[in-house]
Write a protein that holds these residues in place. Structure first.
Motif, PDB file in Angstrom:
ATOM      1  N   GLY A  12       0.829  -1.197   0.000  1.00 28.60           N
ATOM      2  CA  GLY A  12       0.000   0.000   0.000  1.00 28.60           C
ATOM      3  C   GLY A  12       0.866   1.250   0.000  1.00 28.60           C
ATOM      4  O   GLY A  12       0.523   2.255   0.616  1.00 28.60           O
ATOM      5  N   GLY A  13       1.986   1.171  -0.723  1.00 28.56           N
ATOM      6  CA  GLY A  13       2.996   2.230  -0.650  1.00 28.56           C
ATOM      7  C   GLY A  13       2.842   3.368  -1.627  1.00 28.56           C
ATOM      8  O   GLY A  13       3.723   4.229  -1.705  1.00 28.56           O
ATOM      9  N   ALA A  14       1.745   3.413  -2.365  1.00 34.13           N
ATOM     10  CA  ALA A  14       1.616   4.426  -3.413  1.00 34.13           C
ATOM     11  C   ALA A  14       1.212   5.797  -2.889  1.00 34.13           C
ATOM     12  O   ALA A  14       1.409   6.802  -3.577  1.00 34.13           O
ATOM     13  N   ALA A  90      -0.758  -1.774   3.738  1.00 38.25           N
ATOM     14  CA  ALA A  90      -2.015  -1.863   2.995  1.00 38.25           C
ATOM     15  C   ALA A  90      -3.183  -2.147   3.939  1.00 38.25           C
ATOM     16  O   ALA A  90      -3.092  -3.015   4.812  1.00 38.25           O
ATOM     17  N   GLY A  91      -4.267  -1.409   3.773  1.00 40.63           N
ATOM     18  CA  GLY A  91      -5.424  -1.603   4.634  1.00 40.63           C
ATOM     19  C   GLY A  91      -6.611  -0.785   4.173  1.00 40.63           C
ATOM     20  O   GLY A  91      -6.472   0.136   3.368  1.00 40.63           O
ATOM     21  N   VAL A  92      -7.780  -1.138   4.693  1.00 40.28           N
ATOM     22  CA  VAL A  92      -9.016  -0.421   4.373  1.00 40.28           C
ATOM     23  C   VAL A  92      -9.770  -0.137   5.663  1.00 40.28           C
ATOM     24  O   VAL A  92      -9.499  -0.735   6.703  1.00 40.28           O
ATOM     25  N   ARG A 108     -14.470  -8.422   4.038  1.00 38.34           N
ATOM     26  CA  ARG A 108     -13.588  -7.533   3.279  1.00 38.34           C
ATOM     27  C   ARG A 108     -12.464  -6.992   4.161  1.00 38.34           C
ATOM     28  O   ARG A 108     -11.288  -7.004   3.773  1.00 38.34           O
ATOM     29  N   LEU A 109     -12.796  -6.529   5.364  1.00 31.45           N
ATOM     30  CA  LEU A 109     -11.773  -5.968   6.239  1.00 31.45           C
ATOM     31  C   LEU A 109     -10.791  -7.023   6.721  1.00 31.45           C
ATOM     32  O   LEU A 109      -9.585  -6.772   6.779  1.00 31.45           O
ATOM     33  N   TYR A 110     -11.311  -8.198   7.044  1.00 34.13           N
ATOM     34  CA  TYR A 110     -10.391  -9.249   7.499  1.00 34.13           C
ATOM     35  C   TYR A 110      -9.519  -9.750   6.357  1.00 34.13           C
ATOM     36  O   TYR A 110      -8.346 -10.091   6.558  1.00 34.13           O
ATOM     37  N   ARG A 111     -10.075  -9.791   5.167  1.00 32.47           N
ATOM     38  CA  ARG A 111      -9.281 -10.238   4.016  1.00 32.47           C
ATOM     39  C   ARG A 111      -8.098  -9.305   3.775  1.00 32.47           C
ATOM     40  O   ARG A 111      -6.966  -9.765   3.580  1.00 32.47           O
ATOM     41  N   ILE A 112      -8.346  -8.003   3.793  1.00 30.69           N
ATOM     42  CA  ILE A 112      -7.284  -7.046   3.460  1.00 30.69           C
ATOM     43  C   ILE A 112      -6.426  -6.714   4.677  1.00 30.69           C
ATOM     44  O   ILE A 112      -5.194  -6.766   4.623  1.00 30.69           O
ATOM     45  N   ASN A 113      -7.060  -6.362   5.794  1.00 26.87           N
ATOM     46  CA  ASN A 113      -6.292  -5.888   6.951  1.00 26.87           C
ATOM     47  C   ASN A 113      -5.557  -6.999   7.696  1.00 26.87           C
ATOM     48  O   ASN A 113      -4.465  -6.774   8.220  1.00 26.87           O
ATOM     49  N   VAL A 114      -6.154  -8.181   7.758  1.00 30.05           N
ATOM     50  CA  VAL A 114      -5.555  -9.271   8.542  1.00 30.05           C
ATOM     51  C   VAL A 114      -4.841 -10.267   7.621  1.00 30.05           C
ATOM     52  O   VAL A 114      -3.629 -10.466   7.727  1.00 30.05           O
ATOM     53  N   ASN A 139       4.173  -3.896  11.139  1.00 24.39           N
ATOM     54  CA  ASN A 139       2.757  -3.873  10.786  1.00 24.39           C
ATOM     55  C   ASN A 139       2.143  -2.535  11.184  1.00 24.39           C
ATOM     56  O   ASN A 139       2.532  -1.952  12.192  1.00 24.39           O
ATOM     57  N   ILE A 140       1.174  -2.096  10.412  1.00 33.34           N
ATOM     58  CA  ILE A 140       0.466  -0.854  10.754  1.00 33.34           C
ATOM     59  C   ILE A 140      -0.870  -1.217  11.393  1.00 33.34           C
ATOM     60  O   ILE A 140      -1.758  -1.790  10.753  1.00 33.34           O
TER      61      ILE A 140
END
Length: 264
Positions: A12-14, A90-92, A108-114, A139-140
Motif C-alpha cells: 500500500g505504498g503508493a 495496505a489496509g481499508v 472484506r476488512l479481514y481479508r485485506i487488513n488481517v 505492521n500498521i
C-alpha cells in the motif's frame, strides 16, 4: 537511521503513510519496492522516488492473494537479491456501526487488513529464514485496536493485527527476525479525508479527543515505523508503539482551544 544496502517492501505504498515510509527508507539508502493494487499510483510514486535519486520499483499486488504475494516476493528477490524489511501498510477502513455491519464488510476488512498482513509476512519471513537474513517486519495497526469506537469491523481487524504481531515476533525470534507494529492515531491521509468528507462533524470530535489538538502528518507515523525497522530498535520485538497525540493517555475530552505544547 541507515538502510544502506537494505531492500524493503512497503505494501500500500503508493500514497499516504505507505508512500512516506517508502520515501524515508529510500532517503536512508534502502532500495524500495512499492507494492500496491493501483498500478498507475505505484508508478507515479516510484517516479517521485527516482527523481529524488532513490532506487525503487513498483509492483502490482493483491496482498490478500497468496499467488500474487508470492510473485511479488519472487520479483523483488530477482531484482535485488533479497528482502530485509517489510512494512505491512495496505489496509481499508469501515465506518459502519455494529448493528449495521454486514457479513460481507467483515469479510472484506479481514481479508485485506488481517490476511493481507499475514500473507506478505509469511512469504517474506520464509525468504528471510531460508537466506539467513535477520530481517524486520513492521505492521500498521491503530489505536482502534484497543479503544472502542462505533467502527466495529475496523477495530476487530486491527486488534487481530496486534495479536498477529505478537505471535509472529515469538515465532520468528529464534531466526533473529524482529516484528513490531505502529498503532496509528488520527492522521491526515486520503483515507482520513474520505471519512471526514462523508461526516464533516467528525473532525471536531476527533480533535477534542486528541490532547495535542491536531492530526498527525504521515511523516510522523513513518518516522516511528522506520525506527522500528532500523538497527536503532535492535532489541524491540512483539511491541505495538502507539503514535496518537496522547489519545490513549487521557480519559476525558481536551478542549481544542486549550494551548498545546508541540515538539514539532
Amino acid at each position: 537511521m541507515n538502510f544502506e544496502g537494505k531492500n524493503a517492501i512497503v505494501t500500500g505504498g503508493a500514497q499516504g503513510l505507505g508512500f512516506e515510509c517508502a520515501r524515508r527508507l529510500a532517503a536512508a539508502g534502502a532500495r524500495v519496492v512499492i507494492a500496491d493494487l493501483n498500478r498507475e499510483a505505484g508508478e507515479q510514486a516510484v517516479a517521485q522516488l527516482h527523481h529524488q535519486g532513490a532506487q525503487a520499483l513498483a509492483l502490482v499486488c493483491d496482498v490478500a492473494n497468496a499467488e500474487a504475494v508470492n510473485a511479488m516476493v519472487t520479483e523483488t528477490v530477482a531484482a535485488w537479491g533479497g528482502i530485509d524489511v517489510l512494512i505491512n501498510n495496505a489496509g481499508v477502513h469501515c465506518s459502519e456501526n455494529f448493528l449495521d455491519t454486514s457479513e460481507q464488510e467483515i469479510d472484506r476488512l479481514y481479508r485485506i487488513n488481517v490476511k493481507g498482513t499475514f500473507l506478505p509476512s509469511q512469504h517474506v519471513a520464509r525468504h528471510m529464514v531460508q537466506t539467513g537474513r535477520r530481517g524486520r517486519i513492521v505492521n500498521i495497526s491503530s489505536i482502534q485496536a484497543v479503544l472502542a469506537t462505533f467502527h466495529t469491523a475496523y477495530g476487530m481487524s486491527k486488534a487481530a493485527v496486534g495479536g498477529l504481531t505478537r505471535s509472529m515476533a515469538i515465532s520468528l525470534a529464534p531466526h533473529g527476525i524482529r516484528v513490531n507494529a505502529v498503532g496509528a492515531g488520527p492522521m491526515r491521509t486520503p483515507m482520513m479525508a474520505a471519512g471526514l468528507a462523508a461526516n464533516p462533524a467528525l473532525e471536531q470530535v476527533m480533535l477534542n479527543r486528541t490532547p495535542l489538538g491536531r492530526f498527525a502528518d504521515p511523516s510522523e507515523m513513518a518516522s516511528v515505523a522506520c525506527f522500528l525497522a532500523s538497527d536503532d530498535a535492535s532489541f524491540m520485538t512483539g511491541q505495538t508503539v502507539y503514535v496518537d497525540g496522547g489519545r490513549l493517555a487521557q480519559n476525558f475530552a481536551v478542549p481544542v482551544s486549550q494551548p498545546t505544547h508541540e515538539s514539532h
